[in-house]
Design a protein around this motif. Structure first.
Motif, short mmCIF file in Angstrom:
data_model
loop_
_atom_site.label_atom_id
_atom_site.label_comp_id
_atom_site.label_asym_id
_atom_site.label_seq_id
_atom_site.Cartn_x
_atom_site.Cartn_y
_atom_site.Cartn_z
N GLY A 227 0.80 -1.22 0.00
CA GLY A 227 0.00 0.00 0.00
C GLY A 227 0.83 1.26 0.00
N PHE A 228 2.16 1.13 -0.14
CA PHE A 228 3.04 2.31 -0.10
C PHE A 228 3.89 2.34 -1.37
CE2 PHE A 228 5.47 -1.20 1.44
CZ PHE A 228 6.76 -0.97 1.02
N ILE A 229 4.64 3.43 -1.53
CA ILE A 229 5.60 3.56 -2.63
C ILE A 229 6.97 3.79 -2.02
CG2 ILE A 229 6.28 4.91 -4.65
CD1 ILE A 229 3.36 5.54 -5.12
N ALA A 230 7.91 2.93 -2.37
CA ALA A 230 9.25 2.99 -1.79
C ALA A 230 9.99 4.25 -2.27
CB ALA A 230 10.04 1.75 -2.16
N LYS A 231 10.91 4.74 -1.43
CA LYS A 231 11.68 5.94 -1.76
C LYS A 231 12.42 5.79 -3.09
CE LYS A 231 12.57 7.58 2.97
NZ LYS A 231 13.64 7.86 3.98
N GLU A 232 12.99 4.59 -3.30
CA GLU A 232 13.79 4.41 -4.51
C GLU A 232 12.93 4.40 -5.78
OE1 GLU A 232 13.45 0.36 -2.37
OE2 GLU A 232 13.77 2.46 -1.85
N HIS A 233 11.62 4.38 -5.63
CA HIS A 233 10.73 4.41 -6.79
C HIS A 233 10.11 5.78 -7.00
CE1 HIS A 233 9.90 -0.14 -7.62
NE2 HIS A 233 11.17 0.11 -7.40
N LEU A 234 10.64 6.80 -6.37
CA LEU A 234 10.04 8.13 -6.49
C LEU A 234 10.68 8.98 -7.58
CD1 LEU A 234 9.60 9.15 -2.72
CD2 LEU A 234 7.87 8.30 -4.31
N GLY A 235 11.77 8.51 -8.19
CA GLY A 235 12.45 9.33 -9.19
C GLY A 235 12.77 8.59 -10.47
N LEU A 236 11.87 7.75 -10.93
CA LEU A 236 12.13 6.93 -12.12
C LEU A 236 11.90 7.73 -13.41
CD1 LEU A 236 10.48 3.63 -10.85
CD2 LEU A 236 12.90 4.23 -10.87
N PRO A 237 12.58 7.35 -14.51
CA PRO A 237 12.51 8.14 -15.75
C PRO A 237 11.10 8.35 -16.30
CG PRO A 237 14.32 6.59 -15.85
CD PRO A 237 13.57 6.26 -14.60
N VAL A 238 10.23 7.35 -16.17
CA VAL A 238 8.91 7.47 -16.78
C VAL A 238 8.13 8.64 -16.21
CG1 VAL A 238 7.66 5.96 -15.16
CG2 VAL A 238 6.92 6.09 -17.54
N TYR A 239 8.43 9.04 -14.95
CA TYR A 239 7.66 10.11 -14.32
C TYR A 239 7.83 11.44 -15.05
CZ TYR A 239 7.64 6.79 -10.39
OH TYR A 239 7.51 5.68 -9.61
N GLN A 240 8.94 11.61 -15.76
CA GLN A 240 9.19 12.87 -16.46
C GLN A 240 8.32 13.01 -17.71
OE1 GLN A 240 13.42 13.67 -17.11
NE2 GLN A 240 13.93 12.12 -15.58
N HIS A 241 7.83 11.90 -18.23
CA HIS A 241 7.15 11.93 -19.53
C HIS A 241 5.71 11.45 -19.48
CE1 HIS A 241 11.22 12.63 -20.90
NE2 HIS A 241 11.60 11.48 -20.37
N MET A 242 5.31 10.78 -18.43
CA MET A 242 3.96 10.22 -18.35
C MET A 242 2.93 11.33 -18.16
SD MET A 242 3.95 8.71 -14.49
CE MET A 242 3.85 9.84 -13.08
N ASP A 243 1.69 11.01 -18.55
CA ASP A 243 0.57 11.90 -18.28
C ASP A 243 -0.19 11.47 -17.03
OD1 ASP A 243 0.43 13.75 -20.76
OD2 ASP A 243 0.71 11.74 -21.58
N TYR A 244 -0.18 10.15 -16.79
CA TYR A 244 -0.85 9.62 -15.61
C TYR A 244 -0.10 8.40 -15.09
CZ TYR A 244 -4.79 12.56 -17.01
OH TYR A 244 -5.55 13.64 -17.34
N MET A 245 -0.25 8.18 -13.77
CA MET A 245 0.30 6.99 -13.13
C MET A 245 -0.80 6.38 -12.26
SD MET A 245 3.41 6.86 -10.35
CE MET A 245 3.80 5.40 -9.38
N ILE A 246 -0.97 5.08 -12.35
CA ILE A 246 -1.96 4.38 -11.54
C ILE A 246 -1.27 3.86 -10.28
CG2 ILE A 246 -3.72 2.60 -11.52
CD1 ILE A 246 -4.04 4.79 -13.70
#
Length: 847
Positions: A227-246
């Motif tokens: 139910g959480f998001i790990a710190k190491e997953h907060l800065g991945l490349p896809v976040y710069q280009h995506m329109d939405y994240m589920i």
């Protein structure tokens, strides 16, 4: 008709209207004829496109034919200019075409771009919803990916297109053009682009490249967490280009607070959970070849992930071999073993020397008919067929079982055999307080307080703090004020008080009770209690009389500033502390600075001691000197507070230390004990205690024969994983009490002459029963964790299997589903539907 084609046609129609508006301003028959011819060509192009792209075109084409005839008629006139009145018919016809074009229901082009077939379940329920929507054209285009082979030092190409389920129509990536199709939506589940050193997708499908052609790029994680998001997953490349994240839930989204993509996050659940929930609800057909092995038996799924393998290597394999032997010796349970899809690739890339052992282990499993070695791409089927889970905690598979209410058993890879009744009854000690004929004991293994009869050495169970985790080290340290123990919360949500006379306990409420407090050492001073964190933000100060809290944050930030909070927390923000007057002195393993905090007024100072690369564990504060245990060399440092000079006392001959689990530090000693004339160390990752004569400066080994087991592996203990000792305290003026971790033996030592007595702190049968009767070991540690039973001395693998076989775990399901209500949204299996509906609304509003 595709939305972008309709848009192009409307734009072409607008250009025709612009030409029409220009006609009255133009003189010259030739120019007028050319503009009208351009309008006719545009009308023909619109008509041809409609005939090619939609079946609902006849009325518009008929109007366009009338338009062409009227334009031709105008071009035949002999006038040198065209008036606005003469264009009335053309304007009316283009308005009709525009109206009809806007009424055409658009068809959205939706493409799914999975890379590994085994991860298709993270997208499937969205695809199932989209393919039933008449507004959508759906395509599943598996993309190529590469795995790095360290033996050949090259990337090996893979394509999983032929491994998808038969009901999924797959389009080969060579037959699909992003540039030509210009998808309205593209769904991806790989967030790494070039940042993964083991597996990566073809660079043509990196998120930046995809966004060039895709209107809405949607990232759906391929994993499920608690139910959480790990710190190491907060800065991945896809976040710069995506329109939405589920993401799974609002709680998961909260971990991204402050990130630039926060508003792009949709907390709608997980398609992976959809698939498992729906399979369990509707039933999953067992493959025919599995039936002879599994029919009539309880089925456990054994999951082996990459992370646990990288941490524990051959120990990991030994554990799996042990499980196989347990299953082999009975006939009521079978295993579905699912190695992580990337495990073999990881072994080849990062641990090639273990590849042969891995292959032998798989051969042993199949040859001895332990169960099914499932290397197919469909994990959901295995979850649906299984009755329970065994494996490690740090894998998304745990959460698939959690969402279905099936019991989960977390393995301890260092437990290689069963424990005797006597071994199960021994108590691990982390803190002690002598009170008349009792020695009160804290532990970091479970939520419990014990006391030992000083004369008989018999240990008794005093109780546990209610409404806190039971089977974790909730309150390992305490301090005493007026016959009350103030308990420091580690794996607990808030502090507690235990009355030594009535045995009553109560919780002390504070700022955040939903997450683990993460405190370690605790000190009482006047009418205040100070709590020192291993993780967190502040040193907490509690006023006993007023009930008020105060938080010392700045001093802690200054302490970890140079190394960063993340690395500091891996070693413990604070390690040990010692009081002298109004000051408390605090050590940390990651820095050579020692913190002095004035408990009266809250002022502080950071004092550099010794070399910059030093760090300190144990600490003793005196009026003039501060004594410190250095975490790399093991030397004892004496710092003169007046002159600022240091004196180093080297470890004696025969003292050995080894790397352990503390980041970048050897940690030879966990603490220092002040015995008046002597300074005594408690061993960490080392082979013995040391005593230092404060006057002569001589160091020598203490109780060498007692610690001679420290370097040997025994059941449940490994010297590289577990500290030699976690407890040492003053017994009286001349003696101290210590415990070794390998077998929990305790020694009471006369420091002057080295004589000692040894015993095992053990609960009798009645006290042991009092502690565990009615307990099944299943619990949720905190809001972001799973609900399961852990393997330990108390709860064995064999016991879990026996409970499963005899249906003693049926009551777990309801508790599990209730506890995991924060795991994800839409736990009714409708995440995919909700995601699709949301994205359709987004596209409709864009139109």
């Amino acid at each position: 008709m595709r939305t972008f084609i309709r848009k192009q046609l409307i734009e072409l129609l607008d250009s025709m209207k612009q030409l029409q508006n220009e006609l009255p301003t133009i003189t010259g028959k030739g120019k007028i004829i050319q503009l009208l011819a351009d309008c006719q060509e545009a009308a023909i192009a619109i008509g041809e496109t409609l005939e090619r792209e939609t079946s609902d075109y006849e009325q518009i084409v008929s109007i366009l034919e009338s338009y062409s005839e009227e334009a031709f008629h105008l071009s035949e006139t002999q006038e040198e200019m065209i008036s606005k009145q003469m264009l009335f018919v053309l304007d009316e016809l283009t308005d009709k075409v525009n109206l009809l074009l806007t009424e055409i229901i658009p068809v959205y082009h939706v493409v799914f771009l999975p890379y590994k077939a085994s991860m298709w379940d993270s997208l499937e329920s969205i695809w199932l919803a989209a393919k039933e929507d008449k507004r959508c054209e759906c395509y599943v285009v598996p993309i190529p990916y590469y795995e790095f082979d360290s033996m050949s030092n090259r990337w090996i190409e893979h394509y999983d297109g032929d491994e998808f389920p038969e009901y999924v129509p797959v389009v080969h990536y060579r037959d699909y053009s992003l540039e030509q199709n210009l998808p309205n939506i593209a769904y991806v589940h790989n967030p790494y682009d070039a940042c993964n050193m083991i597996t990566r997708v073809d660079m043509r499908f990196f998120s930046e490249e995809l966004k060039r052609y895709v209107s809405k790029l949607v990232y759906v994680p391929y994993y499920v967490t608690g139910g959480f998001i790990a710190k190491e997953h907060l800065g991945l490349p896809v976040y710069q280009h995506m329109d939405y994240m589920i993401v799974q839930s609002e709680y998961a989204k909260s971990f991204c607070m402050g990130m630039p993509y926060y508003d792009k996050i949709l907390p709608l659940g997980s398609p992976k959970l959809d698939r498992v929930i729906n399979l369990c609800r509707n039933g999953s057909k067992m493959p025919g070849e599995w039936q002879p092995m599994l029919n009539g038996k309880k089925v456990l799924m054994l999951n082996t992930s990459i992370g646990c393998f990288l941490q524990e290597g051959d120990k990991y394999f030994q554990k799996i071999k042990k499980i196989c032997q347990v299953i082999k010796n009975q006939d009521q349970v079978a295993i579905i073993w699912r190695p992580h899809p990337l495990l073999e690739a990881t072994i080849k890339s990062m641990r090639p020397n273990l590849l042969e052992d891995y292959n032998k282990l798989k051969a042993y499993f199949t040859e001895n008919k332990i169960g099914i070695l499932d290397e197919t791409s469909d994990i959901s089927r295995a979850v649906a067929i299984s009755d329970g889970y065994i494996g490690e905690e740090s894998t998304s598979v745990v959460n698939l079982f959690g969402a279905t209410g099936k019991p989960i058993f977390i393995l301890n890879n260092y437990i290689a055999d069963s424990f005797t009744k006597e071994e199960r009854s021994r108590v691990r000690i982390t803190d002690a307080l002598k009170q008349e004929d009792k020695l009160w004991l804290g532990t970091n293994h479970i939520n419990a307080l014990f006391y030992m009869d000083v004369d008989t050495k018999q240990v008794h169970y005093a109780g546990r703090v209610e409404n806190q985790p039971k089977w974790y080290g909730t309150y390992p340290f305490f301090t005493e004020v007026e016959d009350k123990l103030y308990l420091s919360p580690s794996f607990a949500g808030c502090p507690a008080i235990f009355d030594l006379n009535s045995f009553e306990q109560k919780l002390i409420r504070w700022k955040d009770t939903e997450k683990l407090a993460g405190f370690s050492q605790i000190v009482s001073w006047k009418d205040r209690i100070f709590y020192f964190p291993s993780i967190g933000d502040s040193i907490a100060e509690y006023h006993i009389k007023t009930g008020e809290w105060k938080y010392h944050t700045e001093c802690l930030e200054m302490l970890w500033k140079e190394v960063g909070k993340e690395d500091a927390e891996k070693q413990g923000l604070t390690f040990r502390c010692s009081v002298c007057g109004n000051d408390i002195w605090v050590s940390a393993a990651y820095t050579n600075y020692v913190l002095r905090l004035n408990m009266e007024d809250g002022t502080y100072a950071l004092c550099p001691v010794g070399e910059k690369e030093n760090g300190y564990s144990g600490i003793i504060a005196e009026e003039r000197y501060i004594w410190l245990a250095e975490v790399n060399s093991g030397n004892i440092i004496r710092w003169d507070r007046r002159s600022g000079k240091t004196k180093i006392y080297s470890v004696p001959e025969g003292f050995r230390t080894w790397p352990g689990t503390i980041l970048g530090r050897r940690l030879p000693h966990v603490s220092l004990i002040d015995m008046g004339k002597w300074i005594v160390t408690i061993p960490g990752f080392s082979n013995c205690m040391i005593k230092l004569d404060k006057i002569t400066g001589k160091t020598s080994l203490l109780l060498k024969s007692f610690w001679n087991k420290a370097e040997k592996e025994v059941n449940g203990y490994s010297p590289n994983q577990f500290l030699t000792s976690e407890f040492g305290a003053r017994w009286d003026e001349n003696k101290l009490i210590v415990q070794r971790n390998c077998d929990e033996a305790v020694a009471i030592i006369n420091v002057d002459d080295g004589t000692w007595d040894m015993f095992y702190p053990t609960l009798n049968k009645a006290d042991y029963s009092k502690m565990i009767d009615g307990e099944d070991g299943f619990e949720k540690r905190e809001k972001k964790s799973g609900f399961f039973r852990r393997e330990s001395k108390i709860f064995s693998l064999e016991g879990f299997i026996d409970d499963l076989v005899h249906d003693r775990l049926t009551g777990v399901r309801e508790r599990q589903l209730k506890e995991l209500s924060t795991l994800a949204a839409n736990l009714d299996g409708t995440c995919g539907i909700k995601v699709h509906e949301h994205m359709m609304n987004v596209l409709d509003n864009c139109e």
